[in-house]
Enzyme design. Structure first.
Site, PDB file in Angstrom:
ATOM      1  N   ASP A 296       0.824  -1.207   0.000  1.00 20.84           N
ATOM      2  CA  ASP A 296       0.000   0.000   0.000  1.00 20.84           C
ATOM      3  C   ASP A 296       0.860   1.259   0.000  1.00 20.84           C
ATOM      4  O   ASP A 296       1.967   1.267   0.531  1.00 20.84           O
ATOM      5  CB  ASP A 296      -0.912  -0.029   1.243  1.00 20.84           C
ATOM      6  CG  ASP A 296      -2.066   0.960   1.114  1.00 20.84           C
ATOM      7  OD1 ASP A 296      -2.443   1.317  -0.026  1.00 20.84           O
ATOM      8  OD2 ASP A 296      -2.591   1.379   2.157  1.00 20.84           O
TER       9      ASP A 296
ATOM     10  N   HIS B 211       2.362   3.837  -9.095  1.00 20.04           N
ATOM     11  CA  HIS B 211       2.161   2.419  -9.416  1.00 20.04           C
ATOM     12  C   HIS B 211       3.360   1.861 -10.188  1.00 20.04           C
ATOM     13  O   HIS B 211       3.762   0.717  -9.986  1.00 20.04           O
ATOM     14  CB  HIS B 211       0.866   2.236 -10.201  1.00 20.04           C
ATOM     15  CG  HIS B 211      -0.363   2.574  -9.397  1.00 20.04           C
ATOM     16  ND1 HIS B 211      -0.541   2.110  -8.116  1.00 20.04           N
ATOM     17  CD2 HIS B 211      -1.452   3.343  -9.676  1.00 20.04           C
ATOM     18  CE1 HIS B 211      -1.700   2.577  -7.643  1.00 20.04           C
ATOM     19  NE2 HIS B 211      -2.258   3.331  -8.566  1.00 20.04           N
TER      20      HIS B 211
ATOM     21  N   LEU C 298      10.868 -20.381  -5.233  1.00 18.45           N
ATOM     22  CA  LEU C 298       9.924 -19.443  -4.593  1.00 18.45           C
ATOM     23  C   LEU C 298       8.554 -19.565  -5.243  1.00 18.45           C
ATOM     24  O   LEU C 298       8.428 -19.502  -6.466  1.00 18.45           O
ATOM     25  CB  LEU C 298      10.433 -18.000  -4.759  1.00 18.45           C
ATOM     26  CG  LEU C 298       9.509 -16.899  -4.219  1.00 18.45           C
ATOM     27  CD1 LEU C 298       9.450 -16.936  -2.687  1.00 18.45           C
ATOM     28  CD2 LEU C 298       9.973 -15.510  -4.676  1.00 18.45           C
TER      29      LEU C 298
HETATM   30  C1  IPE Z   1      -5.279  -2.733  -0.164  1.00 23.30           C
HETATM   31  O1  IPE Z   1      -5.005  -1.383  -0.301  1.00 23.30           O
HETATM   32  C2  IPE Z   1      -5.241  -3.392  -1.505  1.00 23.30           C
HETATM   33  C3  IPE Z   1      -3.933  -3.450  -2.152  1.00 23.30           C
HETATM   34  C4  IPE Z   1      -2.809  -3.027  -1.639  1.00 23.30           C
HETATM   35  C5  IPE Z   1      -3.931  -4.047  -3.444  1.00 23.30           C
HETATM   36  P1  IPE Z   1      -6.181  -0.307  -0.390  1.00 23.30           P
HETATM   37  O2  IPE Z   1      -5.522   1.003  -0.577  1.00 23.30           O
HETATM   38  O3  IPE Z   1      -7.169  -0.718  -1.413  1.00 23.30           O
HETATM   39  O4  IPE Z   1      -6.849  -0.465   1.044  1.00 23.30           O
HETATM   40  P2  IPE Z   1      -7.733   0.550   1.894  1.00 23.30           P
HETATM   41  O5  IPE Z   1      -8.740   1.154   0.963  1.00 23.30           O
HETATM   42  O6  IPE Z   1      -6.794   1.587   2.425  1.00 23.30           O
HETATM   43  O7  IPE Z   1      -8.326  -0.289   2.974  1.00 23.30           O
HETATM   44  C1  IPE Z   2      -1.528   0.282  -3.411  1.00 21.63           C
HETATM   45  O1  IPE Z   2      -1.350   1.654  -3.397  1.00 21.63           O
HETATM   46  C2  IPE Z   2      -1.795  -0.273  -4.790  1.00 21.63           C
HETATM   47  C3  IPE Z   2      -3.210  -0.596  -5.038  1.00 21.63           C
HETATM   48  C4  IPE Z   2      -4.156  -0.656  -4.142  1.00 21.63           C
HETATM   49  C5  IPE Z   2      -3.571  -0.887  -6.401  1.00 21.63           C
HETATM   50  P1  IPE Z   2      -2.576   2.649  -3.377  1.00 21.63           P
HETATM   51  O2  IPE Z   2      -2.971   2.934  -4.792  1.00 21.63           O
HETATM   52  O3  IPE Z   2      -3.663   2.144  -2.515  1.00 21.63           O
HETATM   53  O4  IPE Z   2      -1.903   3.918  -2.755  1.00 21.63           O
HETATM   54  P2  IPE Z   2      -2.525   4.888  -1.678  1.00 21.63           P
HETATM   55  O5  IPE Z   2      -2.950   4.049  -0.517  1.00 21.63           O
HETATM   56  O6  IPE Z   2      -3.662   5.605  -2.333  1.00 21.63           O
HETATM   57  O7  IPE Z   2      -1.391   5.792  -1.327  1.00 21.63           O
HETATM   58 MG    MG Z   3      -4.121   2.372  -0.542  1.00 27.53          MG
END
Ligand code: IPE
Ligand code: IPE
Ligand code: MG
Length: 211
Positions: free
Chosen positions: A14, A31, A125
């Site tokens: 995240d 990303h 792995l």
């Molecule tokens: C969890 O992150 C999903 C991934 C990292 C793929 P999110 O950004 O979607 O989670 P929330 O919304 O903070 O719970």
């Molecule tokens: C995690 O990073 C990747 C996905 C959930 C696809 P985020 O896109 O959730 O990044 P934040 O949490 O908004 O910073």
């Molecule tokens: Mg996120």
């Protein structure tokens, strides 16, 4: 409980969006940087004793994001699968993708099948990437993985966000404020070091008292 020889680490990757926004960049740049962090971590994982690594790349709730961000992510997944397959195979990594496939773009489904086929012989792995994944849906479908030993979440939040709910029953949880694109060898080592210092009791007594 017997010590298992496998070491299953799961990561909620995240913070890509916030990493980019803080730099004045579009979320897509976060990303892309996140995908580089995946490459780094996969490369060092076997040397850290990890035998199974499950990465949360896209949750079933992430479909609620703007269409442009979703399609950027889908394109990025497909591109990385295509460009990384040969190297993963050379590293002995067996890649599988978990989650629903029926809502993914056709080109991504094709790329997943090719990557899984191209890495099927890997024995060093077990790498699983969760795409359109929901832990609740997986439980309902009986689609369960081996137990998770260590669950890492970057980006500062301390929650599971529907990831591996069943498999994390006795996982050790490790959270960091660091955003996923900034995660690297030192942080993985710190998480594993702490993991080894914890007393996993599985409902029993502390190791030192269990004579
Ligand atoms: C969890 O992150 C999903 C991934 C990292 C793929 P999110 O950004 O979607 O989670 P929330 O919304 O903070 O719970
Ligand atoms: C995690 O990073 C990747 C996905 C959930 C696809 P985020 O896109 O959730 O990044 P934040 O949490 O908004 O910073
Ligand atoms: Mg996120």
């Amino acid at each position: 409980m017997k010590q298992s020889t496998s070491f299953h680490v799961a990561i909620v990757m995240d913070g890509n969006g916030r990493w980019a926004t803080r730099r004045g960049l579009p979320r897509a740049a976060g990303h892309r940087a996140g995908a580089e962090a995946v490459r780094r971590v996969v490369r060092i994982a076997p040397g850290c004793g990890i035998t199974a690594l499950t990465l949360y790349a896209f949750s079933s709730d992430n479909w609620t994001r703007p269409a442009a961000e979703v399609s950027t992510l889908m394109r990025l997944f497909a591109r990385h699968l295509r460009t990384e397959t040969a190297e993963l195979a050379a590293q002995g990594v067996k890649l599988t993708v978990i989650g629903r496939r029926d809502r993914l773009p056709h080109s991504l489904v094709t790329a997943i099948a090719a990557a899984e086929h191209g890495t099927a012989g890997g024995t060093r792995l077990d790498l699983r990437i969760a795409v359109d994944y929901s832990g609740r849906a997986a439980i309902r479908a009986g689609d369960l993985l081996p137990d998770v030993d260590l669950l890492i979440r970057t980006g500062g939040e301390q929650r599971l966000s529907d990831f591996l709910l069943w498999e994390c029953a006795y996982a050790e949880l490790w959270f960091t404020e660091r955003m996923w694109p900034d995660f690297g060898a030192a942080h993985l080592a710190a998480a594993i070091h702490e993991f080894h210092s914890r007393d996993r009791r599985f409902g029993g007594l502390p190791t030192r008292e269990a004579v």
